[in-house]
Design a protein around this motif. Structure first.
Motif, PDB file in Angstrom:
ATOM      1  N   TRP A 100      75.663  17.186  82.139  1.00 30.91           N
ATOM      2  CA  TRP A 100      75.567  18.639  82.040  1.00 30.91           C
ATOM      3  C   TRP A 100      74.156  19.128  82.326  1.00 30.91           C
ATOM      4  O   TRP A 100      73.680  20.070  81.715  1.00 30.91           O
ATOM      5  CB  TRP A 100      76.058  19.131  80.670  1.00 30.91           C
ATOM      6  N   PRO A 118      71.665  21.238  84.573  1.00 33.56           N
ATOM      7  CA  PRO A 118      72.045  22.520  85.197  1.00 33.56           C
ATOM      8  C   PRO A 118      72.644  22.378  86.602  1.00 33.56           C
ATOM      9  O   PRO A 118      73.617  23.044  86.943  1.00 33.56           O
ATOM     10  CB  PRO A 118      70.726  23.284  85.250  1.00 33.56           C
ATOM     11  N   THR A 141      76.090  21.079  86.253  1.00 31.04           N
ATOM     12  CA  THR A 141      76.951  22.105  85.676  1.00 31.04           C
ATOM     13  C   THR A 141      77.390  23.101  86.741  1.00 31.04           C
ATOM     14  O   THR A 141      78.565  23.460  86.818  1.00 31.04           O
ATOM     15  CB  THR A 141      76.201  22.844  84.552  1.00 31.04           C
ATOM     16  N   TRP A 142      76.453  23.511  87.595  1.00 36.80           N
ATOM     17  CA  TRP A 142      76.826  24.496  88.611  1.00 36.80           C
ATOM     18  C   TRP A 142      77.680  23.890  89.711  1.00 36.80           C
ATOM     19  O   TRP A 142      78.522  24.584  90.295  1.00 36.80           O
ATOM     20  CB  TRP A 142      75.587  25.212  89.157  1.00 36.80           C
ATOM     21  N   PHE A 144      79.896  21.741  89.073  1.00 36.36           N
ATOM     22  CA  PHE A 144      81.196  21.777  88.400  1.00 36.36           C
ATOM     23  C   PHE A 144      81.789  23.189  88.447  1.00 36.36           C
ATOM     24  O   PHE A 144      82.978  23.370  88.728  1.00 36.36           O
ATOM     25  CB  PHE A 144      81.001  21.299  86.955  1.00 36.36           C
ATOM     26  N   ILE A 145      80.933  24.186  88.189  1.00 37.75           N
ATOM     27  CA  ILE A 145      81.421  25.564  88.201  1.00 37.75           C
ATOM     28  C   ILE A 145      81.951  25.919  89.595  1.00 37.75           C
ATOM     29  O   ILE A 145      83.019  26.521  89.738  1.00 37.75           O
ATOM     30  CB  ILE A 145      80.296  26.536  87.769  1.00 37.75           C
ATOM     31  N   TRP A 178      83.128  23.885  91.762  1.00 38.55           N
ATOM     32  CA  TRP A 178      84.368  23.131  91.952  1.00 38.55           C
ATOM     33  C   TRP A 178      85.537  23.845  91.265  1.00 38.55           C
ATOM     34  O   TRP A 178      86.598  24.044  91.855  1.00 38.55           O
ATOM     35  CB  TRP A 178      84.194  21.711  91.400  1.00 38.55           C
ATOM     36  N   VAL A 179      85.309  24.245  90.017  1.00 33.75           N
ATOM     37  CA  VAL A 179      86.368  24.931  89.271  1.00 33.75           C
ATOM     38  C   VAL A 179      86.705  26.269  89.925  1.00 33.75           C
ATOM     39  O   VAL A 179      87.875  26.652  90.027  1.00 33.75           O
ATOM     40  CB  VAL A 179      85.941  25.125  87.794  1.00 33.75           C
ATOM     41  N   ALA A 196      88.827  25.610  92.855  1.00 33.91           N
ATOM     42  CA  ALA A 196      90.155  25.194  92.402  1.00 33.91           C
ATOM     43  C   ALA A 196      90.944  26.430  91.975  1.00 33.91           C
ATOM     44  O   ALA A 196      92.131  26.567  92.284  1.00 33.91           O
ATOM     45  CB  ALA A 196      90.047  24.196  91.252  1.00 33.91           C
ATOM     46  N   LEU A 199      87.497  36.488  95.236  1.00 32.88           N
ATOM     47  CA  LEU A 199      87.395  35.225  94.500  1.00 32.88           C
ATOM     48  C   LEU A 199      86.682  34.182  95.356  1.00 32.88           C
ATOM     49  O   LEU A 199      85.853  33.410  94.859  1.00 32.88           O
ATOM     50  CB  LEU A 199      88.801  34.745  94.100  1.00 32.88           C
ATOM     51  N   PHE A 242      73.952  30.140  94.264  1.00 37.52           N
ATOM     52  CA  PHE A 242      73.147  30.247  93.053  1.00 37.52           C
ATOM     53  C   PHE A 242      72.566  28.884  92.690  1.00 37.52           C
ATOM     54  O   PHE A 242      71.391  28.734  92.386  1.00 37.52           O
ATOM     55  CB  PHE A 242      74.009  30.770  91.902  1.00 37.52           C
ATOM     56  N   TYR A 263      68.722  29.250  92.884  1.00 36.39           N
ATOM     57  CA  TYR A 263      68.147  29.479  91.556  1.00 36.39           C
ATOM     58  C   TYR A 263      67.850  28.163  90.832  1.00 36.39           C
ATOM     59  O   TYR A 263      66.737  27.919  90.387  1.00 36.39           O
ATOM     60  CB  TYR A 263      69.078  30.343  90.717  1.00 36.39           C
ATOM     61  N   ILE A 264      68.878  27.322  90.742  1.00 36.14           N
ATOM     62  CA  ILE A 264      68.693  26.104  89.949  1.00 36.14           C
ATOM     63  C   ILE A 264      67.674  25.175  90.605  1.00 36.14           C
ATOM     64  O   ILE A 264      66.854  24.556  89.926  1.00 36.14           O
ATOM     65  CB  ILE A 264      70.039  25.391  89.723  1.00 36.14           C
ATOM     66  N   THR A 316      65.519  23.876  85.198  1.00 29.70           N
ATOM     67  CA  THR A 316      64.906  22.679  84.648  1.00 29.70           C
ATOM     68  C   THR A 316      65.913  21.564  84.796  1.00 29.70           C
ATOM     69  O   THR A 316      67.021  21.796  85.239  1.00 29.70           O
ATOM     70  CB  THR A 316      64.592  22.858  83.160  1.00 29.70           C
ATOM     71  N   LYS A 326      66.907  17.296  85.656  1.00 31.27           N
ATOM     72  CA  LYS A 326      66.505  16.117  86.405  1.00 31.27           C
ATOM     73  C   LYS A 326      66.492  16.356  87.904  1.00 31.27           C
ATOM     74  O   LYS A 326      65.862  15.644  88.650  1.00 31.27           O
ATOM     75  CB  LYS A 326      67.458  14.966  86.086  1.00 31.27           C
TER      76      LYS A 326
END
Ligand code: HEM
Lengths: 304, 487
Positions: A242, A244, A247-248, A250-251, A253-254, A257, A276, A286, A290-291, A296, A298
């Protein structure tokens, strides 16, 4: 570091940018003059217009635009490869390198798709986006060639990043198409398309096209996320943390989906689906912008 | 629904109602979107699992806001009850959706394709042409060659192909469950710990060797046998221009069930002992110092682990000498490549030991080690102590202070090992691979039905594709050409 290769790489990127700019102008010329809008015609039917309008007028400009695009892509590819040679590793070590490689796959995806579909109407957006990306990369993100940080030394880097960059290029292409859909849908509901957009396919085709693009790369994106997990397991001792960036991913991907579900199982079409699609694409952007820069965690390889 | 109807809705039918709602496509879509949105806060707010220090800083900076965040588990999003609730509901919905479909699909796969509908002309691809009567036989041959499944009627054929699409789709959804099982299994039965080992020393895999150790909820002991890792050598190389690390390598001798091996560990190449993996996680320096009292007898000797603070490995640490009388402590920083800076005093300008220097202040009094309050090994609480002065040492030098001397003998590197056992990861990996394969069949597969009917001399061909998969037009053209070519 091999200085001369780095120099050649930068030079090629500038050359590519110059040719992309010319291609952009040719596309703009083509878009503006290819189609003469018929006065008082029913403009909602794209197919009707092909009968009344003369594409031959700017066929030359269109060809020139595409040839320029190919030349620019070759120069860009050369620049990316030279960057790799100057580093002694694949050119995906920092954000500048991600960006030039990303621009390359984006335009390459367009050129490949062009062999099958008449997508020249997209060329204007494509040349502009690539120009913008390369311009940002070379002015804001540029870093001297450098060796990789140790965690990036892995074949999984090549696999994971190639998959991610290709997916990203195609996701963004789908976003351009969905954006075109929303723009034209709005224009048509207000009375008709603007003249330059007559050439763009019907709304139905655009709707299907953005879906096809997403459905086409979704497995690749899934693969990219899993390859990243395998790499993370080897480098950091856990396949999912998780972070960042993860996580994004994953977001994104979801979100895609959800987009596929909305279309296939719930039957969303048109405007809602396009929104959508754009939302899902924004999560990808993003993550990239952004990330990478302000996040922050790894995955801080932007080199900024 | 009106009031009077409610009592008739028995408990079972209520359950059935909830179940049907939960497994509906609309609910699945909403849950999917909720899952994506629920993951967002954890990427913007620091999380305890990945960044506990940032959480502490956040509490210090915004105490009230932090308390509110904490009330909603916003510092532990991915372990919170609301996040779990969403994915558990999603997976219940998934199971409720996919299992019945699997059964149904299994049946459909063995049944014949549905019979030819009466009105073929309503279908998306429809053609009529004049034939000579051999078309049915020809069509059968063509379908068989193309591996369609067919249902032969008197005057018609109904053919279907592309079941793999649905199979792939079910396979994909089922493999997501496998991934979840793998993740859950790993967190219940796994373990993860860290240990700092000085170069030249050994790590023995027993719980007391760990600096930190987290066992899964259902794990009560280390999963692996007590292997031994002796760190013989560690080399980090840096880029002289950017000072960033370019490579790490560590030479170890491992002993595992009486098997002794020399091995090389790199960043992406962990050590493996059965299911347990050992990763090279971080590195730093430990000065070896000797402290003598005023009579010249040694009161402390050994390496002291210092904690890196920046990319150039400026490290801080403390040397505590409880055996001196009175007790002595050194609050120190170690600079691998020392340079004086106008603004910051001593700094390090390169991570390698090119011009190492240790700067320190000497304190005497009560170190507070017996107070029962746990103390950081890197810091000294100097409130009960008096300052005896400042000093600096290069390797081999000795510094004298009132009451004794301190000698910097040598500086050795240490490595931080991360020891992980995740028994669920192969399930997750397997699930991931299965998911990709399933997706490929699901998204690239084309399921379509084709019908051919003869009516006198008229041949009628029609087709239908699921999900508007492209290419049907071409296929029909091919079939028609084949039938006509034989006419
Ligand atoms: C972790 C959550 C889920 C993910 C990531 C996921 C992903 C997907 C994807 C990528 C597709 C392919 C779409 C396409 O064919 O274009 C799909 C299709 C489908 N999913 Fe899911 N899904 C999830 C949960 C669910 C749930 C909970 C249900 C049932 C309530 C469900 C039912 C279906 C169905 C019926 C299809 C349509 C297949 C077809 O007709 O082609 N999925 N899903």
């Amino acid at each position: 570091m091999d200085k001369s290769w780095a120099y050649i790489s930068n030079y090629s990127i500038y050359v590519a940018m110059a040719i992309f700019a010319l291609s952009f102008l040719a596309h703009a010329f083509e878009t503006a003059f290819a189609v003469r809008a018929p006065k008082n015609a029913d403009t909602t039917e794209g197919t009707l217009l092909t009968k009344t309008l003369d594409y031959g007028r700017t066929e030359k400009a269109a060809r020139v635009a595409t040839v320029l695009m190919v030349l620019a892509t070759v120069a860009l590819a050369f620049g990316v490869i030279a960057r790799g040679l100057s580093n002694g590793h694949v050119p995906w070590g920092n954000m500048y390198e991600f960006s030039i490689t990303g621009a390359l796959t984006f335009v390459a995806a367009y050129l490949v798709a062009l062999r099958k579909y008449d997508l020249r109407w997209l060329g204007l957006f494509i040349s502009f986006s690539v120009l913008l990306t390369l311009g940002t990369a070379i002015t804001l993100l540029y870093r001297d060639s450098a060796p990789l940080v140790p965690a990036l030394k892995s074949t999984w880097l090549v696999i994971h990043v190639v998959a991610a960059i290709i997916s990203g290029g195609i996701f963004l292409l789908a976003n351009v198409v969905a954006g075109a859909y929303l723009y034209l849908e709005n224009a048509e509901s207000k009375g008709g398309r603007p003249g330059w957009a007559f050439r763009v396919p019907t709304l139905d085709v655009l709707d299907q096209l953005s879906y096809r693009l997403v459905a086409f790369v979704f497995p690749l994106w899934t693969f990219s996320v899993i390859a990243g997990a395998i790499w993370a397991e080897a480098a950091w001792g856990r396949y999912w943390g998780w972070d960042p960036k993860e996580t994004w991913a994953f977001i994104t991907w979801v979100a895609y989906a959800a987009y596929l579900h909305a279309r296939v199982t719930v039957g969303w079409r048109g405007k809602r689906a396009a929104w959508l699609c754009i939302f899902a694409g924004s999560t990808f952007l993003f993550n990239y912008v952004y990330i990478n820069i302000w996040g922050t965690g790894k995955h801080t390889y932007s080199g900024l | 629904m009106t009031q009077t109807e409610l009592p008739e809705l028995g408990f079972l039918s209520l359950l059935r109602y909830i179940w049907r709602q939960l497994t509906s496509m609309r609910t699945a879509l909403i849950l999917l979107m909720m899952m994506g949105i629920a993951a967002i806060p954890g990427s913007l707010i620091p999380q305890r699992i990945s960044n506990p220090i940032a959480v502490r800083d956040f509490f210090a900076a915004h105490p009230t806001r932090a308390q509110w965040y904490d009330r909603f588990s916003l510092f532990d999003v991915y372990g919170s009850s609301w996040f779990s609730a969403i994915y558990i509901l999603l997976f219940i919905s998934l199971i409720g959706c996919v299992l019945p479909r699997t059964v149904e699909h299994f049946r459909a796969m063995r049944a014949e394709p549905p019979a030819t509908p009466r009105n073929l002309n309503r279908l998306e691809q429809h053609q009529i042409f004049e034939g000579n009567g051999t078309e049915l036989a020809e069509a059968t041959r063509w379908f068989k060659k193309k591996r369609f499944r067919i249902r032969q009627g008197m005057q018609d054929i109904s053919a279907e192909k592309g079941y793999l699409r649905e199979t792939g789709n079910l396979f994909f959804h089922l493999s997501l469950i496998l991934i979840l099982i793998g993740v859950g299994f790993g967190s219940l039965f796994g373990m993860r710990g860290e240990a700092i080992v000085n170069v030249g020393e050994r790590f023995i895999n027993v719980p007391t060797s760990y600096d930190s150790l987290a066992l899964g909820k259902l794990t009560n002991d280390l999963n692996a046998s007590p292997f031994v890792i002796e760190v013989n050598d560690f080399v980090a190389t840096y880029n002289p221009k950017t000072n960033a690390a370019t490579d790490y390598s560590m030479n170890v001798t491992t002993t595992d069930e009486d098997q002794v091996r020399e091995q090389l560990v790199k960043v992406n190449k962990p050590l493996t002992f059965g299911d347990t993996r050992v990763y090279l996680q971080a590195n730093g320096y430990a000065p070896i110092v000797t402290v003598r009292d005023s009579t010249g007898s040694v009161v402390f000797q050994g390496p002291v682990t210092f904690l890196p603070q920046d990319g150039n490995l400026r490290s801080i640490g403390s040397i505590k000498v409880p055996d001196a009388n009175p007790q002595v402590g050194f609050v120190a920083s170690l600079l691998p490549t020392y340079q004086r800076s106008e603004s910051d005093g001593g700094i390090s300008v390169y991570p390698e030991l090119l011009r190492p220097k240790m700067l320190f202040s000497v304190w005497s009094g009560d170190l507070g080690l017996d107070s029962g309050v746990p103390q950081s090994v890197y810091r000294i609480d100097t409130t009960e102590m008096t300052n005896l002065g400042l000093g600096s040492l290069s390797v081999g030098e000795t510094f004298q202070y009132p009451g004794g001397t301190i000698t910097l003998e040598k500086i050795i590197p240490w490595v931080n090992l991360q020891i992980v056992d995740d028994p669920g990861k192969s399930y997750a990996l397997f699930g991931g691979i299965a998911a990709i394969l399933g997706l490929i069949f699901s998204l690239y597969g084309r399921r379509r039905r084709i019908w051919v009917r003869i009516n006198g001399t008229q041949v009628e061909v029609a087709a239908l594709s699921k999900n508007n998969a492209p290419g049907l037009e071409k296929e029909i053209a091919e079939l028609v050409a084949h039938l006509k070519g034989n006419a």
